[in-house]
Structures are given as structure tokens and as C-alpha cells.
Design an enzyme around this catalytic site. Sequence first.
Site, PDB file in Angstrom:
ATOM      1  N   GLN A 165     -14.519   2.443   1.760  1.00  0.00           N
ATOM      2  CA  GLN A 165     -13.840   1.979   0.541  1.00  0.00           C
ATOM      3  C   GLN A 165     -13.567   3.156  -0.397  1.00  0.00           C
ATOM      4  O   GLN A 165     -14.433   4.010  -0.610  1.00  0.00           O
ATOM      5  CB  GLN A 165     -14.696   0.932  -0.177  1.00  0.00           C
ATOM      6  N   ASP A 225       0.860  -1.189   0.000  1.00  0.00           N
ATOM      7  CA  ASP A 225       0.000   0.000   0.000  1.00  0.00           C
ATOM      8  C   ASP A 225       0.895   1.237   0.000  1.00  0.00           C
ATOM      9  O   ASP A 225       1.826   1.339   0.811  1.00  0.00           O
ATOM     10  CB  ASP A 225      -0.905  -0.017   1.243  1.00  0.00           C
ATOM     11  N   ILE A 226       0.639   2.150  -0.909  1.00  0.00           N
ATOM     12  CA  ILE A 226       1.507   3.321  -1.057  1.00  0.00           C
ATOM     13  C   ILE A 226       1.256   4.371   0.036  1.00  0.00           C
ATOM     14  O   ILE A 226       2.073   5.265   0.253  1.00  0.00           O
ATOM     15  CB  ILE A 226       1.351   3.912  -2.481  1.00  0.00           C
ATOM     16  N   HIS A 229     -10.248  -5.636  -2.437  1.00  0.00           N
ATOM     17  CA  HIS A 229      -8.910  -5.793  -1.866  1.00  0.00           C
ATOM     18  C   HIS A 229      -9.002  -6.049  -0.381  1.00  0.00           C
ATOM     19  O   HIS A 229      -9.895  -5.531   0.301  1.00  0.00           O
ATOM     20  CB  HIS A 229      -8.033  -4.572  -2.139  1.00  0.00           C
ATOM     21  N   PHE A 230      -8.063  -6.840   0.114  1.00  0.00           N
ATOM     22  CA  PHE A 230      -7.894  -7.059   1.547  1.00  0.00           C
ATOM     23  C   PHE A 230      -6.637  -6.334   1.999  1.00  0.00           C
ATOM     24  O   PHE A 230      -5.604  -6.401   1.333  1.00  0.00           O
ATOM     25  CB  PHE A 230      -7.767  -8.561   1.856  1.00  0.00           C
ATOM     26  N   HIS A 231      -6.759  -5.640   3.132  1.00  0.00           N
ATOM     27  CA  HIS A 231      -5.608  -4.984   3.748  1.00  0.00           C
ATOM     28  C   HIS A 231      -4.961  -5.954   4.737  1.00  0.00           C
ATOM     29  O   HIS A 231      -5.665  -6.537   5.573  1.00  0.00           O
ATOM     30  CB  HIS A 231      -6.053  -3.759   4.554  1.00  0.00           C
TER      31      HIS A 231
HETATM   32  P1  AMP Z   1      -9.774   1.294   0.530  1.00  0.00           P
HETATM   33  O1  AMP Z   1      -9.834   2.687   1.087  1.00  0.00           O
HETATM   34  O2  AMP Z   1     -10.133   0.227   1.517  1.00  0.00           O
HETATM   35  O3  AMP Z   1     -10.535   1.187  -0.761  1.00  0.00           O
HETATM   36  O4  AMP Z   1      -8.262   1.005   0.236  1.00  0.00           O
HETATM   37  C1  AMP Z   1      -7.601   1.485  -0.884  1.00  0.00           C
HETATM   38  C2  AMP Z   1      -6.155   1.438  -0.540  1.00  0.00           C
HETATM   39  O5  AMP Z   1      -5.420   1.608  -1.728  1.00  0.00           O
HETATM   40  C3  AMP Z   1      -5.724   2.543   0.432  1.00  0.00           C
HETATM   41  O6  AMP Z   1      -5.170   1.960   1.597  1.00  0.00           O
HETATM   42  C4  AMP Z   1      -4.719   3.339  -0.380  1.00  0.00           C
HETATM   43  O7  AMP Z   1      -3.665   3.796   0.414  1.00  0.00           O
HETATM   44  C5  AMP Z   1      -4.264   2.331  -1.415  1.00  0.00           C
HETATM   45  N1  AMP Z   1      -3.755   2.885  -2.642  1.00  0.00           N
HETATM   46  C6  AMP Z   1      -4.292   3.894  -3.380  1.00  0.00           C
HETATM   47  N2  AMP Z   1      -3.530   4.124  -4.470  1.00  0.00           N
HETATM   48  C7  AMP Z   1      -2.497   3.245  -4.422  1.00  0.00           C
HETATM   49  C8  AMP Z   1      -1.376   2.981  -5.251  1.00  0.00           C
HETATM   50  N3  AMP Z   1      -1.136   3.668  -6.380  1.00  0.00           N
HETATM   51  N4  AMP Z   1      -0.516   1.999  -4.893  1.00  0.00           N
HETATM   52  C9  AMP Z   1      -0.734   1.291  -3.774  1.00  0.00           C
HETATM   53  N5  AMP Z   1      -1.773   1.481  -2.940  1.00  0.00           N
HETATM   54  C10 AMP Z   1      -2.651   2.450  -3.258  1.00  0.00           C
END
Ligand code: AMP
Length: 148
Positions: A101, A37-38, A107-109
Site C-alpha cells: 500500500q 489510476d494515473i 481503495h480497491f483496484h
Molecule cells: P496502492 O499502492 O495500493 O496504495 O495504490 C495507490 C494507487 O494510487 C497506485 O496504483 C497509484 O498509481 C495511484 N495513484 C497515485 N497518485 C494518483 C493520482 N494523483 N491519481 C490517480 N491515481 C493515483
Amino acid sequence: MSLHGTYEDDNIFAKMIAGDIPCVKVYEDDIAMAFMDIFPQSDGHTLVIPKQAKARNFLELPGDYVGSFMQRVQKVAQGVEAGLKPDGIVITQFNGAPAGQTVFHLHFHIIPRWEGKSMAGHGQAGQASPETLLPLAEKISAAIGRAS
Ligand code: AMP
């Protein structure tokens, strides 16, 4: 974005699967892909996404895909544990904008936790550089490789 709607093919995670935008990858097979995750809520925050299903959230994942996909979620979590040696791991997942979201490809964190070390809130973390993420990704992917 509500809980239900049309899957948009140009979402950022679909573009990562297609290789159109970069990510710091830790795992990939025909079922799933995992990457850093970035905006990490803690060091080693990893995301696992399905590669084939066009599911916006967990409710939309075809039932016959759930088992194989969740095996990958577990495999990556085991890699995070073996590679980074956290004291605990949060595994979480948000369905629909009202639930938090922000990216509408399932996606799973996987968020490692250490005793006494705080974790940023969901959507509250700063952006990490590839230089910071790469060594963590290497430890996780090496651990997954050792277990395979
Ligand atoms: P959610 O808010 O549960 O939909 O999670 C989306 C996740 O994607 C968040 O934790 C963001 O930090 C992550 N995210 C968004 N853009 C990127 C990216 N370019 N590379 C990696 N992670 C990302």
C-alpha cells in the site's frame, strides 16, 4: 506506514474527494468515488474509494459501511466490464506498506485484463496523460449510467 495508525486528512485521495486536486472521475455518489489510476497497470485501471469513512485500509472500514461500499466496487467493476469489454478483471486491495500500500485511504483496484496482453506490476507502471485516460473513463461512466 504500518497496518494501523492515524488517518491523515491530507492524503491525496482525501484531497480528491474534497476537490482540491484533480482526478479523472468515472463515478461518484454519497458513498464512494471512482477514478482512473494515473499509473495504470493496464488500460482502464480504476480505483474505488469510500467517501465518508476515514479508513486507511479495509480492516478499518466500519462494518456497517462495508456492504454499501462493496456494492459500489461491484458497480464500477460492472461498468469497467460493460464499457471496455475486457476478458478478465483483477480486483485487488493492499493493506499496509509491507503489503504494497502506498496511499493510506482505503481503495480497491479494478484492473481489466485482455487475453495475450500483459499487465504492469503494482507500482511498476508509467504515468498516463489525462488525454489517454479520459476516453476510457467516458466509456466506463457511460456504461455505469446505462446500468443505473
Ligand atoms: P496502492 O499502492 O495500493 O496504495 O495504490 C495507490 C494507487 O494510487 C497506485 O496504483 C497509484 O498509481 C495511484 N495513484 C497515485 N497518485 C494518483 C493520482 N494523483 N491519481 C490517480 N491515481 C493515483
